[in-house]
Structure formats: C-alpha cells, structure tokens
Write an enzyme that holds these catalytic residues in place. Structure first.
Site, PDB file in Angstrom:
ATOM      1  N   GLY A  35      66.252  28.787  47.471  1.00  0.00           N
ATOM      2  CA  GLY A  35      66.845  28.556  46.156  1.00  0.00           C
ATOM      3  C   GLY A  35      65.764  28.252  45.135  1.00  0.00           C
ATOM      4  O   GLY A  35      65.079  29.155  44.646  1.00  0.00           O
ATOM      5  N   GLY A  36      65.578  26.977  44.835  1.00  0.00           N
ATOM      6  CA  GLY A  36      64.669  26.559  43.761  1.00  0.00           C
ATOM      7  C   GLY A  36      63.290  27.202  43.799  1.00  0.00           C
ATOM      8  O   GLY A  36      62.786  27.659  42.770  1.00  0.00           O
ATOM      9  N   GLU A  49      72.376  27.042  56.287  1.00  0.00           N
ATOM     10  CA  GLU A  49      71.973  26.179  55.187  1.00  0.00           C
ATOM     11  C   GLU A  49      72.711  24.841  55.300  1.00  0.00           C
ATOM     12  O   GLU A  49      73.849  24.728  54.815  1.00  0.00           O
ATOM     13  CB  GLU A  49      72.308  26.831  53.841  1.00  0.00           C
ATOM     14  N   GLU A  91      77.926  26.246  47.879  1.00  0.00           N
ATOM     15  CA  GLU A  91      78.353  25.920  46.510  1.00  0.00           C
ATOM     16  C   GLU A  91      79.678  26.607  46.187  1.00  0.00           C
ATOM     17  O   GLU A  91      80.496  26.069  45.440  1.00  0.00           O
ATOM     18  CB  GLU A  91      77.236  26.288  45.519  1.00  0.00           C
ATOM     19  N   HIS A 103      78.479  30.862  50.466  1.00  0.00           N
ATOM     20  CA  HIS A 103      77.494  29.837  50.117  1.00  0.00           C
ATOM     21  C   HIS A 103      78.199  28.486  49.957  1.00  0.00           C
ATOM     22  O   HIS A 103      79.324  28.427  49.474  1.00  0.00           O
ATOM     23  CB  HIS A 103      76.753  30.215  48.829  1.00  0.00           C
ATOM     24  N   ASN A 144      67.743  33.178  46.344  1.00  0.00           N
ATOM     25  CA  ASN A 144      69.037  33.031  45.690  1.00  0.00           C
ATOM     26  C   ASN A 144      68.778  32.336  44.354  1.00  0.00           C
ATOM     27  O   ASN A 144      68.481  31.138  44.324  1.00  0.00           O
ATOM     28  CB  ASN A 144      69.965  32.192  46.585  1.00  0.00           C
ATOM     29  N   TRP A 145      68.890  33.108  43.295  1.00  0.00           N
ATOM     30  CA  TRP A 145      68.534  32.557  41.979  1.00  0.00           C
ATOM     31  C   TRP A 145      69.657  31.706  41.391  1.00  0.00           C
ATOM     32  O   TRP A 145      69.480  31.098  40.343  1.00  0.00           O
ATOM     33  CB  TRP A 145      68.149  33.705  41.018  1.00  0.00           C
ATOM     34  N   LYS A 146      70.801  31.705  42.039  1.00  0.00           N
ATOM     35  CA  LYS A 146      71.943  30.893  41.583  1.00  0.00           C
ATOM     36  C   LYS A 146      72.195  31.136  40.089  1.00  0.00           C
ATOM     37  O   LYS A 146      71.948  32.233  39.601  1.00  0.00           O
ATOM     38  CB  LYS A 146      71.710  29.417  41.930  1.00  0.00           C
ATOM     39  N   GLY A 166      68.781  21.796  47.816  1.00  0.00           N
ATOM     40  CA  GLY A 166      68.422  21.215  46.525  1.00  0.00           C
ATOM     41  C   GLY A 166      68.071  19.733  46.592  1.00  0.00           C
ATOM     42  O   GLY A 166      67.993  19.063  45.565  1.00  0.00           O
ATOM     43  N   SER A 212      65.933  23.614  50.803  1.00  0.00           N
ATOM     44  CA  SER A 212      64.645  23.023  50.415  1.00  0.00           C
ATOM     45  C   SER A 212      63.449  23.674  51.102  1.00  0.00           C
ATOM     46  O   SER A 212      62.460  22.995  51.401  1.00  0.00           O
ATOM     47  CB  SER A 212      64.653  21.501  50.651  1.00  0.00           C
TER      48      SER A 212
END
Ligand code: 13P
Length: 252
Positions: free
Chosen positions: A235-236, A168, A98, A96, A9-11, A174, A214
């Site tokens: 993610g990251g 998640e 967010e 998600h 997920n590149w957000k 994150g 993470s």
C-alpha cells in the site's frame, strides 16, 4: 506455476497527474532494471483507461481495486467486470479488508465477484486476513480458512490455475506493524494447504500468495526469503517510486 509478484495498491491516493507520472517513472525503471518479479499497479478506477494505454506493451499489469458482484444493470456507482475489460483491464483486487470493513462485503459476495471476473476471462487478487482480535483469541486460522473456502467454493478448478491470493492481516495494514516473516510464512503455508484441500494440489502449487501489511523497503527481503511468500501487495510504500522499486528488487 507460482509467480513472483510485487503489486502496488494505490488505494484512494494520487491525483490523475501524479498517478500518470508515477506509472511512467516506474515503467522507465522497469525497462532499465528488468526485475525478476511481475509488477502490478492498482490505481483508482478513474485512471485505468489512461494507464492501460500508457503501460500497454510494458511489463506492468494494471489492475482495478474492486469490481461489482453484479453483471451490468441498475447498480448506481458500481463498475462491472465487462466494463473494466472493455477498457483493457484484466485483473482486479477483490475482498480487500477496507471493502470488507467500510462496505460490509462478505465472503459469498466476494466469491460472486471472482466468478464474474472469470466469466469475462479476467483474474482476481483475492485478499484475506484476520483482525487483531481474531489473532489475539487464536482464531486467525479459522477466519482465514473461512474467507478462502467460501470465496472459492463455487469457482471452477480450471479457472483457479494461477490464482493470486494476498494475505493481509488487518492489524498490519497501514500501521507500520508488519507480521513477522515466521507469522506470515505460517499463514501462507496454511492458505496453500487450505486451497489444496479444497481444489487439489495442482491449484495449490500454482497459487501465488502475496503478503500485504506495512511492507516497506526495509522488511521486504526477509519476508521474500520465506518459502510460501511469493511476493507482496504493497500500500503506502507503493506510492513512493524509490521504496516500491527497492521492494521489487528484493524479490529475487
Ligand atoms: P500498507 O502497505 O499501507 O500497510 O497497505 C497494505 C494494503 O492494504 C495493500 O492492499
């Protein structure tokens, strides 16, 4: 059938040029290394059309990060399932944390998104997960059960074959603080049981449940060893080719 999946997920990261380069380098790696896991990347809506073209006939699925709960109409700034499909997008992340936190999305509304996706022959990656205060107060199973059952309650059982759910925990996203393999396994088994209770054992056994929060090159292997962890939503670490491909390779 439960699929082994590693999704990125590149957000709201990467310029168009950076996203294109990352996608092309990932595709080259996949062609050479032929990983076991299915691979999904979710760039911002803006880049979907180009990446769908660049990755056509590849083993990488391009998903959107979100979809409107509405059909086409006067919804400024929204993007419908039909519009996504018209540029070749067949899968979308929904729910998600967010989106839940910053856009106040709730389970019923997320369920509408899932229904629209299925109406257009598309499929969701449904994200669920508790906040730290839920876990600290021992309510984490209740919270996740509610997220799952409400979002899925109006769906057709036939559509739910091959469902993808991502667990998640919000406190792990994150933060560098991953759920332990035992904590993740316990919740994944609970999610599978919840889906089985609501939609039957065959839906539960064909649902792929990904862990997110993470995940990195160092912890992926231990997570993937757990029976109910089918893959990861990253993610990251999905923004760095070496880290992402290490995670993909860990999914044997
Ligand atoms: P991180 O891997 O950066 O914690 O993000 C997880 C996530 O939210 C994926 O959807």
């Amino acid at each position: 059938m439960r699929r082994k999946i590693v999704a990125g997920n590149w957000k709201m990261n990467l310029t168009f040029q950076q996203a294109k380069e990352l996608a092309l380098r990932l595709n080259t790696w996949v062609k050479t290394n032929k990983p076991v896991a299915e691979i999904i990347v979710a760039p911002t809506h803006l880049y979907l059309e180009q990446l769908n073209k660049d990755l056509a006939n590849s083993h990488i699925i391009v998903a959107s990060q979100n979809v409107s709960a509405m059909e086409n109409g006067a919804y400024t700034g929204d993007v419908s399932a039909e519009q996504l499909l018209s540029i070749g997008t067949k899968m979308s992340i929904v729910g998600h944390s967010e989106r839940r936190a910053y856009h106040h999305e709730q389970d019923k509304y997320i369920g509408k998104k899932i229904t629209h996706l299925y109406e257009h022959g598309m499929s969701p990656i449904l994200c669920v997960g508790e906040k730290l205060e839920d876990r600290d107060s021992g309510r984490h199973f209740d919270v996740v059960e509610e997220q799952i059952t409400v979002a899925l309650e109006r769906q057709n059982v036939d559509d739910l074959k091959n469902l993808i759910v991502a667990y998640e925990p919000v406190w792990a996203i994150g933060t560098g603080k991953t759920a332990s393999p035992d904590q993740a396994q316990e919740m994944h088994a609970f999610i599978r049981k919840t889906i089985g209770g609501q939609h039957g054992i065959s839906v539960a056994n064909s649902t792929s449940i990904l862990y997110g929060g993470s995940v990195n090159a160092g912890n992926a292997r231990d997570l993937f060893e757990q029976y109910d962890i089918d893959g990861a939503l990253v993610g990251g670490a999905s923004l760095k080719l070496d880290d992402f491909t290490t995670i993909i390779s860990a999914r044997k």
